[in-house]
Every structure is written in structure tokens, then in C-alpha cells.
Design an enzyme around this catalytic site. Structure first.
Site, short mmCIF file in Angstrom:
data_model
loop_
_atom_site.label_atom_id
_atom_site.label_comp_id
_atom_site.label_asym_id
_atom_site.label_seq_id
_atom_site.Cartn_x
_atom_site.Cartn_y
_atom_site.Cartn_z
CB THR A 117 -0.89 -0.03 1.30
OG1 THR A 117 -0.27 -0.10 2.23
CG2 THR A 117 -1.63 -1.11 1.08
N GLY A 118 0.42 2.64 0.35
CA GLY A 118 1.10 3.90 0.52
C GLY A 118 1.95 3.57 1.39
CB CYS A 119 2.60 2.53 4.99
SG CYS A 119 2.47 0.30 4.64
N GLY A 120 4.56 1.28 1.98
CA GLY A 120 5.25 0.82 1.24
C GLY A 120 6.11 -0.42 1.91
CG LEU A 121 7.27 0.59 5.48
CD1 LEU A 121 7.73 0.64 7.34
CD2 LEU A 121 8.78 -0.21 5.25
#
Length: 276
Positions: A117-121
Site C-alpha cells: 500500500t502507500g506505506c510501502g512496508l
């Protein structure tokens, strides 16, 4: 929201022409409009599936190379022997053949990533996997930049964002010369993906990223800073804001982080000595 009727834009790669109805300015409309494509893209190394991302199906070879370099799977572009994108009813699979050393690294740090997702983690198993080792940029060997060069680069982006112009739904990442000329640009519905595509294009074409800077049409997240530093760029300029984690990562990597670039205005969050 961008409305581009079919007779205005005849063809737009990376978009689908779909019917849309609505009201604008008090008047109803019923048109065919370009909508940015977003499809699952599976990244496969030596026959083993590693990650599935949601991306725009453009420049997938660049995307695969840039992602692999940014994730530390590849140490250099020459470790990628072959890459081929295959389309199916479910999406795209990018088949990569990599060196034995690269495949060994992949198996060592393999993690479950069903899609970021946008968090990338998402899918990261421990805190130690968040901040990997980043090469620290030496301040005495990189170019100094003029404020006007960053403004010039940002002003050039809209005219080169053909997919954004048609759909209004994608981000861009561009590598710019020291004087602010946009030399390479990639687009994607995901800001991380756009930067991966750019990094892959630079690596595939033996472009020295340290001779210029990277400009992005999004905020500057931690992962954007990490990818720029891994590529060897000395400066990352974003049209929007950075996060505190991004600033801390830029400080640690020796990267100049610039945010809120609007015409001649900007804010410098780390290593300001690199800007004249």
C-alpha cells in the site's frame, strides 16, 4: 479530474477509454474518457514469484529492474540477465533471470508481500527490515545545484506527463540534469512505482544519477528517499511535503531533500549546503 473526450485524445498508452456520465458546471455530460490502467504485476525471479504490485502496465522492464535495485535484490544492472513481461487475464507477470548471487540474496531476505500500500512496508516481518543499508553520499564529490534549476525542472514536468494529461490519475518521477533539464521521466498510478521505473531506466541506460537530481510529483516518503539514495541521486525534490522519517533517512544518507517546490518557492529539509 481530467475529462478528455475520445475525439480530443485519439490514443493513450496505459489508459482505457471508458464511458462516464456526470454533471459539470450545472450541465450533464455523457462521454468516453481515458482512465489510467491499474493491474496486478507479479515479479518473478528465476521462476520464483516474489511480489505482486498494483501498477500501470507501462515500462515494466524498467519497473522490474528499478524495484530489484531498490530492494537490494540486485547490486547492479548486469546481474539481471533477461526480463520479459507476459500478459494474462489476471494481469502481468514479469519473468526475470538473475545471477546466482542475486538469487541467493533474494532467498536470504525473502518476505511475504501480497501487494504494497502507500506505506510501502506491508509484509515486512520485523523492524530491522525497514531501514536497510543505504550508501552514504559523499558531499565532496557531488554537484551543487541552483534553486532555479529545481524550479525549472518542476515547470517542465506537466508538459511531459502524457498519461497524467489524459487521465489526471498518475504520478511522475523524473531525472533532471544539474541545470534543471528533464532528461528521463516515467509515470505510474503509484508514486513508488514511478520512481522504480525511473531508476530502472537510468540503470539500463548507464546514466550516472549523481550528475543530476530526481523530481517527483508527490510527497516525499521514507521509501522515496531510500530509493533515490540507493540510485545515487544527491537530491530529491518533491512537489509536496516530506515526512519526518523521510527527513531522518535523507540526513543519514547524505541526500538533499527538498519539498513544497512551487514555482520559485521550496523548502530544504536536509543537507542544504548542496543548494546554492
Amino acid at each position: 479530474m481530467t475529462m478528455q473526450a475520445a475525439d480530443t485524445v485519439r490514443f493513450c498508452e496505459g489508459a482505457q477509454l471508458l464511458p462516464v456520465r456526470g454533471v459539470r458546471g450545472g450541465r450533464p455530460f455523457d462521454v468516453q474518457d481515458w482512465v489510467a490502467e491499474e493491474v496486478p504485476v507479479a515479479l518473478e525471479y528465476n521462476g520464483v514469484s516474489h511480489a505482486v504490485m498494483l501498477a500501470t502496465p507501462l515500462d515494466l522492464e524498467d519497473f522490474a529492474l528499478g524495484f530489484s535495485l531498490g530492494e537490494g535484490i540486485l547490486d547492479a544492472a548486469h546481474e539481471l540477465y533477461a526480463v520479459e513481461a507476459e500478459q494474462s487475464a489476471l494481469g502481468f507477470t514479469v519473468h526475470m533471470q538473475v545471477s546466482g548471487a542475486a538469487f541467493a540474496r533474494l532467498k536470504q531476505r525473502r518476505r511475504s508481500m501480497a501487494g504494497r500500500t502507500g506505506c510501502g512496508l506491508c509484509g515486512t516481518e520485523s523492524l530491522t527490515q525497514v531501514s536497510r543499508e543505504i550508501p552514504v553520499l559523499r558531499d565532496d564529490v557531488v554537484v551543487r545545484f541552483e534553486r532555479g534549476a529545481i524550479a525549472r525542472a518542476m515547470s517542465q514536468l506537466p508538459s511531459q506527463q502524457t498519461l497524467q494529461e489524459a487521465t489526471g490519475a498518475v504520478h511522475a518521477a523524473a531525472w533532471c540534469s544539474a541545470d534543471g533539464e528533464v532528461m528521463w521521466l516515467r509515470e505510474d498510478v503509484g508514486r513508488h512505482n514511478a520512481l522504480d521505473k525511473l531508476v530502472g531506466a537510468l540503470a539500463a541506460n548507464d546514466v550516472d544519477a549523481s550528475a543530476g537530481f530526481i523530481a517527483v510529483t508527490s510527497r516525499a516518503s521514507f521509501e522515496m528517499v531510500q530509493k533515490a539514495a540507493m540510485a545515487g541521486a544527491p537530491l530529491l525534490a518533491a512537489v509536496s511535503a516530506p515526512t519526518s522519517f523521510a527527513v531522518a533517512t535523507a540526513q543519514r544518507a547524505g541526500l538533499t531533500l527538498v519539498g513544497f517546490v512551487r514555482q520559485q518557492d521550496l523548502g530544504v529539509y536536509s543537507h542544504a549546503q548542496r543548494l546554492r
